[in-house]
Design an enzyme around this catalytic site. Structure first.
Site, PDB file in Angstrom:
ATOM      1  N   ALA A  11      13.517 -48.750  95.801  1.00 37.04           N
ATOM      2  CA  ALA A  11      13.967 -49.934  96.549  1.00 37.04           C
ATOM      3  C   ALA A  11      14.614 -50.962  95.626  1.00 37.04           C
ATOM      4  O   ALA A  11      14.977 -52.049  96.080  1.00 37.04           O
ATOM      5  CB  ALA A  11      12.789 -50.565  97.290  1.00 37.04           C
ATOM      6  N   ILE A  14      19.170 -50.266  91.385  1.00 42.40           N
ATOM      7  CA  ILE A  14      19.845 -48.975  91.223  1.00 42.40           C
ATOM      8  C   ILE A  14      19.400 -48.007  92.328  1.00 42.40           C
ATOM      9  O   ILE A  14      20.205 -47.222  92.847  1.00 42.40           O
ATOM     10  CB  ILE A  14      19.570 -48.407  89.808  1.00 42.40           C
ATOM     11  CG1 ILE A  14      20.225 -49.336  88.772  1.00 42.40           C
ATOM     12  CG2 ILE A  14      20.082 -46.983  89.671  1.00 42.40           C
ATOM     13  CD1 ILE A  14      19.884 -49.015  87.321  1.00 42.40           C
ATOM     14  N   LEU A  81      12.824 -44.014  88.605  1.00 42.75           N
ATOM     15  CA  LEU A  81      13.425 -45.325  88.319  1.00 42.75           C
ATOM     16  C   LEU A  81      12.374 -46.423  88.163  1.00 42.75           C
ATOM     17  O   LEU A  81      12.668 -47.472  87.591  1.00 42.75           O
ATOM     18  CB  LEU A  81      14.370 -45.748  89.452  1.00 42.75           C
ATOM     19  CG  LEU A  81      15.567 -44.856  89.790  1.00 42.75           C
ATOM     20  CD1 LEU A  81      16.306 -45.425  91.000  1.00 42.75           C
ATOM     21  CD2 LEU A  81      16.518 -44.776  88.601  1.00 42.75           C
ATOM     22  N   TYR A 182       9.665 -53.146  75.716  1.00 42.83           N
ATOM     23  CA  TYR A 182      10.322 -52.441  76.824  1.00 42.83           C
ATOM     24  C   TYR A 182      11.007 -51.169  76.313  1.00 42.83           C
ATOM     25  O   TYR A 182      10.814 -50.082  76.871  1.00 42.83           O
ATOM     26  CB  TYR A 182      11.343 -53.377  77.492  1.00 42.83           C
ATOM     27  CG  TYR A 182      12.292 -52.675  78.429  1.00 42.83           C
ATOM     28  CD1 TYR A 182      11.847 -52.113  79.621  1.00 42.83           C
ATOM     29  CD2 TYR A 182      13.653 -52.565  78.113  1.00 42.83           C
ATOM     30  CE1 TYR A 182      12.734 -51.457  80.475  1.00 42.83           C
ATOM     31  CE2 TYR A 182      14.531 -51.922  78.963  1.00 42.83           C
ATOM     32  CZ  TYR A 182      14.072 -51.366  80.143  1.00 42.83           C
ATOM     33  OH  TYR A 182      14.943 -50.713  80.984  1.00 42.83           O
ATOM     34  N   ARG A 250      27.622 -56.340  74.145  1.00 42.09           N
ATOM     35  CA  ARG A 250      26.977 -55.547  75.193  1.00 42.09           C
ATOM     36  C   ARG A 250      28.020 -54.732  75.945  1.00 42.09           C
ATOM     37  O   ARG A 250      29.198 -55.066  75.971  1.00 42.09           O
ATOM     38  CB  ARG A 250      26.256 -56.460  76.205  1.00 42.09           C
ATOM     39  CG  ARG A 250      25.019 -57.140  75.672  1.00 42.09           C
ATOM     40  CD  ARG A 250      23.885 -56.148  75.403  1.00 42.09           C
ATOM     41  NE  ARG A 250      22.689 -56.824  74.904  1.00 42.09           N
ATOM     42  CZ  ARG A 250      22.424 -57.027  73.615  1.00 42.09           C
ATOM     43  NH1 ARG A 250      23.254 -56.604  72.675  1.00 42.09           N
ATOM     44  NH2 ARG A 250      21.312 -57.640  73.252  1.00 42.09           N
TER      45      ARG A 250
HETATM   46  N1  LIG Z   1      19.552 -52.519  85.422  1.00 41.10           N
HETATM   47  C1  LIG Z   1      19.789 -52.214  84.145  1.00 41.10           C
HETATM   48  O1  LIG Z   1      20.601 -52.884  83.476  1.00 41.10           O
HETATM   49  C2  LIG Z   1      19.123 -51.025  83.503  1.00 41.10           C
HETATM   50  C3  LIG Z   1      19.533 -50.651  82.227  1.00 41.10           C
HETATM   51  C4  LIG Z   1      18.891 -49.577  81.611  1.00 41.10           C
HETATM   52  C5  LIG Z   1      17.907 -48.872  82.261  1.00 41.10           C
HETATM   53  N2  LIG Z   1      17.515 -49.259  83.507  1.00 41.10           N
HETATM   54  C6  LIG Z   1      16.430 -48.512  84.148  1.00 41.10           C
HETATM   55  O2  LIG Z   1      16.803 -48.177  85.458  1.00 41.10           O
HETATM   56  C7  LIG Z   1      15.653 -48.168  86.305  1.00 41.10           C
HETATM   57  C8  LIG Z   1      15.905 -48.990  87.549  1.00 41.10           C
HETATM   58  O3  LIG Z   1      16.239 -50.304  87.154  1.00 41.10           O
HETATM   59  P1  LIG Z   1      16.765 -51.401  88.184  1.00 41.10           P
HETATM   60  O4  LIG Z   1      17.815 -52.174  87.481  1.00 41.10           O
HETATM   61  O5  LIG Z   1      17.056 -50.785  89.497  1.00 41.10           O
HETATM   62  O6  LIG Z   1      15.479 -52.334  88.243  1.00 41.10           O
HETATM   63  P2  LIG Z   1      14.770 -52.979  89.527  1.00 41.10           P
HETATM   64  O7  LIG Z   1      13.721 -53.886  88.993  1.00 41.10           O
HETATM   65  O8  LIG Z   1      15.770 -53.532  90.460  1.00 41.10           O
HETATM   66  O9  LIG Z   1      14.093 -51.707  90.209  1.00 41.10           O
HETATM   67  C9  LIG Z   1      12.872 -51.196  89.782  1.00 41.10           C
HETATM   68  C10 LIG Z   1      12.054 -50.928  91.020  1.00 41.10           C
HETATM   69  O10 LIG Z   1      10.794 -50.425  90.599  1.00 41.10           O
HETATM   70  C11 LIG Z   1       9.798 -51.028  91.408  1.00 41.10           C
HETATM   71  N3  LIG Z   1       8.540 -51.032  90.662  1.00 41.10           N
HETATM   72  C12 LIG Z   1       8.211 -51.787  89.583  1.00 41.10           C
HETATM   73  N4  LIG Z   1       6.958 -51.508  89.196  1.00 41.10           N
HETATM   74  C13 LIG Z   1       6.504 -50.535  90.040  1.00 41.10           C
HETATM   75  C14 LIG Z   1       5.266 -49.855  90.178  1.00 41.10           C
HETATM   76  N5  LIG Z   1       4.255 -50.092  89.330  1.00 41.10           N
HETATM   77  N6  LIG Z   1       5.138 -48.935  91.167  1.00 41.10           N
HETATM   78  C15 LIG Z   1       6.159 -48.694  92.017  1.00 41.10           C
HETATM   79  N7  LIG Z   1       7.341 -49.314  91.957  1.00 41.10           N
HETATM   80  C16 LIG Z   1       7.520 -50.231  90.967  1.00 41.10           C
HETATM   81  C17 LIG Z   1      10.300 -52.428  91.708  1.00 41.10           C
HETATM   82  O11 LIG Z   1       9.724 -52.957  92.883  1.00 41.10           O
HETATM   83  C18 LIG Z   1      11.782 -52.194  91.847  1.00 41.10           C
HETATM   84  O12 LIG Z   1      12.155 -51.983  93.190  1.00 41.10           O
HETATM   85  C19 LIG Z   1      14.495 -48.673  85.455  1.00 41.10           C
HETATM   86  O13 LIG Z   1      13.749 -47.569  85.013  1.00 41.10           O
HETATM   87  C20 LIG Z   1      15.167 -49.341  84.272  1.00 41.10           C
HETATM   88  O14 LIG Z   1      14.371 -49.255  83.116  1.00 41.10           O
HETATM   89  C21 LIG Z   1      18.098 -50.320  84.156  1.00 41.10           C
END
Ligand SMILES: NC(=O)c1ccc[n+]([C@@H]2O[C@H](COP(=O)([O-])OP(=O)(O)OC[C@H]3O[C@@H](n4cnc5c(N)ncnc54)[C@H](O)[C@@H]3O)[C@@H](O)[C@H]2O)c1
Length: 356
Positions: A11, A14, A81, A182, A250
């Protein structure tokens, strides 16, 4: 095996971006997400999550959540994710980051084993943060892994490593060496997943994402998202403060491009053997980003402050050519196009309303 794709953290920013394409590709898509309050201010199902996706609200670190979920479903593919994503926050909330990112991953793998579910593949969204300061090259061509910039070095405004220039992620001479908690938890996720998956005959796939931006990103999470932060200040007519000397580099990769890469990793024929870097290939200084955002809103010029954050990485961008070779993926949306698009989306949101 059912034609089910399970997306943990589905949700999120991404997760919503991949939801439509995955719903097209699979008989059913299940998103497991705890709707973390730092990300989901309203606590509601995000409107951007494709309506065909079944949302299971639960925490990836809870054994019972997994037992309930896997009792009725046998995912063919998992896209992992779910994560705590606050790089700076992870320094003071390291247990929280380790619990969700590392224990959340091991809970998932234990549950798959307990329920005798062996997905065909598990795709992990990893991060540029695993590299830390990465690899830098001297004029003599010798490549160094300079390690972490110390607090003393930053306090003395020594931002760079003298005589060295940074190399992009994707260079085979660059080895992971995280400088944030992280980043360390994301690298641990990679190792845990790979060790487990290869032992039990599941194909692991790891995509290391650069800075993902675009419509749909949280406007309320104070710990992530530099573009919304800059846009908020510029919209208010304030000069954007920029850390260090402004020359932090970046790679801003558009969420549509990232979604395409992840969907390819989930559904495509190629399962890359190693981690694949996903970036636009453009190294943009944070000062340049601030100038561009200020220009969108006709705000005063950014202000370089010399302030710094411990653990911040000086330079990070990705060479996208290995992803083209390994995954058949290339970026299509560059910052010049994606930034005004994101600002227009931010403007269209009601700033008073909580964002999903
Ligand atoms: N957005 C970026 O710039 C970026 C860059 C590198 C890597 N990532 C990776 O991509 C993935 C998704 O990132 P995003 O940007 O969509 O972040 P986001 O915070 O929007 O999405 C993460 C989701 O995980 C859920 N979540 C958090 N803790 C949880 C738990 N304990 N149990 C169940 N759900 C949980 C949150 O509610 C959220 O909906 C992550 O693993 C992040 O490390 C993101």
């Amino acid at each position: 095996m059912d034609d089910v794709c399970l997306v943990t953290g589905g949700a999120g920013f991404i997760g919503c971006a991949v939801s439509g394409a995955l719903a097209d590709a699979f008989g059913s898509v299940v998103a497991l997400d705890n709707l973390h309050p730092q990300v989901h201010a309203s606590g509601e199902r995000p409107t951007a999550l494709d309506p065909r996706v079944e949302l299971v609200v639960g925490d990836v670190t809870h054994e019972q959540v997994w037992d309930d979920l896997l009792a009725g479903r046998r995912p063919r593919v998992v896209l992992h994710l779910a994560a705590e994503t606050g790089t700076a926050q992870s320094l003071t909330e390291s247990t929280r980051h380790a619990t969700t990112n590392v224990v959340g991953t091991t809970r998932m793998l234990d549950a798959l084993a307990r329920h005798d579910v062996r997905p065909a593949r598990i795709v992990l969204a990893s991060s540029r943060a695993v590299y830390g300061e990465g690899a830098w090259q001297g004029a003599d061509g010798v490549v160094h892994q300079p390690g972490q910039r110390s607090h003393a070095m930053l306090a003395a405004s020594h931002w760079d490593f003298p005589g060295l220039t940074p190399l992009p992620a994707g260079d085979p001479r660059m080895a992971p060496a995280p400088t944030s908690v992280y980043g360390a938890t994301k690298l641990a996720q990679e190792h845990v997943l790979r060790a487990w998956a290869l032992a039990v005959g599941v194909k692991p796939s790891v995509l290391r994402l650069q800075n993902v931006y675009g419509p749909g990103q949280s406007l309320t999470n104070p710990y992530t998202g530099i573009v919304p932060l800059f846009a908020r200040l510029a919209r208010a007519g304030e000069p954007i403060p920029v850390f260090e000397d402004g020359a932090i580099l970046r790679d801003f990769v558009h969420v549509d491009d990232v979604a395409r890469a992840l969907v390819l990793a989930v559904t495509g024929d190629a399962v890359p053997s190693g981690a694949v870097d996903i970036g636009s290939g453009e190294a943009t200084s944070v000062l340049e980003l601030a100038r561009r955002v200020a220009a969108v809103y006709d705000a005063p010029p950014p202000r370089v402050t010399g302030a710094f954050r411990d653990g911040d990485v000086r330079a990070c961008w990705a060479d996208p050519s290995p992803a083209a070779h390994e995954l058949g993926w290339s970026p299509t949306v560059m910052l010049a196009q994606g930034l005004p698009q994101l600002c227009a989306w931010i403007d269209a949101q009601d700033p008073a309303a909580p964002q999903p």
